[in-house]
Design a protein around this motif. Structure first.
Motif, short mmCIF file in Angstrom:
data_model
loop_
_atom_site.label_atom_id
_atom_site.label_comp_id
_atom_site.label_asym_id
_atom_site.label_seq_id
_atom_site.Cartn_x
_atom_site.Cartn_y
_atom_site.Cartn_z
N THR A 1 0.82 -1.20 0.00
CA THR A 1 0.00 0.00 0.00
C THR A 1 0.86 1.26 0.00
OG1 THR A 1 -1.65 -1.20 1.30
CG2 THR A 1 -1.83 1.20 1.25
N ASN B 1 -9.87 -0.11 2.00
CA ASN B 1 -9.54 -1.51 2.29
C ASN B 1 -10.79 -2.37 2.44
OD1 ASN B 1 -10.48 -1.19 4.95
ND2 ASN B 1 -8.44 -0.90 5.82
N GLU B 2 -10.56 -3.66 2.70
CA GLU B 2 -11.67 -4.62 2.74
C GLU B 2 -12.64 -4.35 3.88
OE1 GLU B 2 -8.30 -6.15 5.19
OE2 GLU B 2 -8.50 -5.28 3.17
N ARG B 3 -12.23 -3.57 4.87
CA ARG B 3 -13.12 -3.24 5.99
C ARG B 3 -13.76 -1.86 5.83
NH1 ARG B 3 -9.92 -5.38 11.42
NH2 ARG B 3 -9.76 -7.58 10.79
N GLY B 4 -13.51 -1.22 4.70
CA GLY B 4 -14.08 0.10 4.47
C GLY B 4 -13.22 1.25 4.95
#
Length: 246
Positions: free
Chosen positions: A2, A26-29
């Protein structure tokens, strides 16, 4: 890997907002930006809250800010049920300044407490209304009245507070700069951020990545509300705003 975030607060803790580009979600927002004024939870200081303004004027409330795999990966965590920006969007990021200023005053007060109580630090946490610092302190004469008085003397002296950078080698040559008994500042990046108090750090100088006010006078009235016994010689000092109650 990243892309890292430019942490503007490291050079100027008084910046309240900035323009930034969204570099990912990211995948968790969690929202990642190319630059930010938001401090991420670290070193006992909680992460900033505030909001992000999208190009259409819509706001995304930020509930907290944390780090990712490295200190340079700063993740802005939205409150529940917020819309998310698209990578590449240009946004405006704004911190909750009154809350941040409280934390800056408190964090500076914690540094002053380590001057008044020159003992190994075993733990610390910065809060808006109350902070704590734990010491291995064999001397029972450090009462809340005595410590509060000495804290206010340092605050009234209006010492400057500043940051500077040193190398890993500088820190290795000056191990007494580290006051924590159990935690060492991260090394290996080639440079370490020091927070100094007083002319040329004459009052105090220690590694710290947090945010602080520009002078001790900005801390304002402060006192030790309570001293708790946590072990045979371990004591927890609770710092609170306002004068010591009579």
């Amino acid at each position: 890997m990243t892309e890292g975030t430019g942490a503007l607060f490291r050079e100027d803790a008084y910046l309240q907002e900035t323009e930034a580009r969204v570099i990912g979600v990211n995948e968790r927002g969690g929202i990642l930006l190319d630059r930010t004024v938001f401090y991420a939870t670290s070193g006992g200081q909680p992460g900033d809250t505030g909001y992000i303004v999208r190009p259409d004027g819509g706001r995304i409330a930020i509930a907290t800010t944390v780090t990712g795999e490295t200190k340079d990966e700063i993740i802005h965590v939205p409150a529940p049920d917020q819309s998310l920006p698209e990578p590449g969007e240009m946004v405006r990021v704004v911190i909750d300044w009154p809350r941040r200023l409280q934390l800056m005053r408190m964090h500076t007060a914690c540094h002053l407490l380590t001057v008044v109580c020159p003992f190994p630090i075993t733990g610390a946490a910065v809060g808006e209304a109350e902070s704590r610092v734990d010491f291995d302190i064999p001397d029972p004469s450090y009462t809340k009245e005595l410590v509060s008085e000495r804290l206010m003397q340092l605050i009234a002296a209006d010492h400057p507070v500043f940051t500077r950078w040193i190398t890993d080698e500088d820190l290795a040559a000056n191990p007494n700069l580290v006051k924590s008994k159990n935690v060492r500042p991260p090394s290996g990046t080639g440079r370490i951020r020091l927070v100094g108090i007083g002319e040329n750090g004459s009052v105090d100088s220690q590694p710290c990545g947090g945010t602080h006010v520009r002078s001790t006078a900005e801390v304002g009235a402060i006192h030790i509300g309570k001293i708790e016994k946590k072990g045979r010689e371990n004591r927890r000092f609770r710092i609170r705003f306002g004068p010591l109650p009579q």
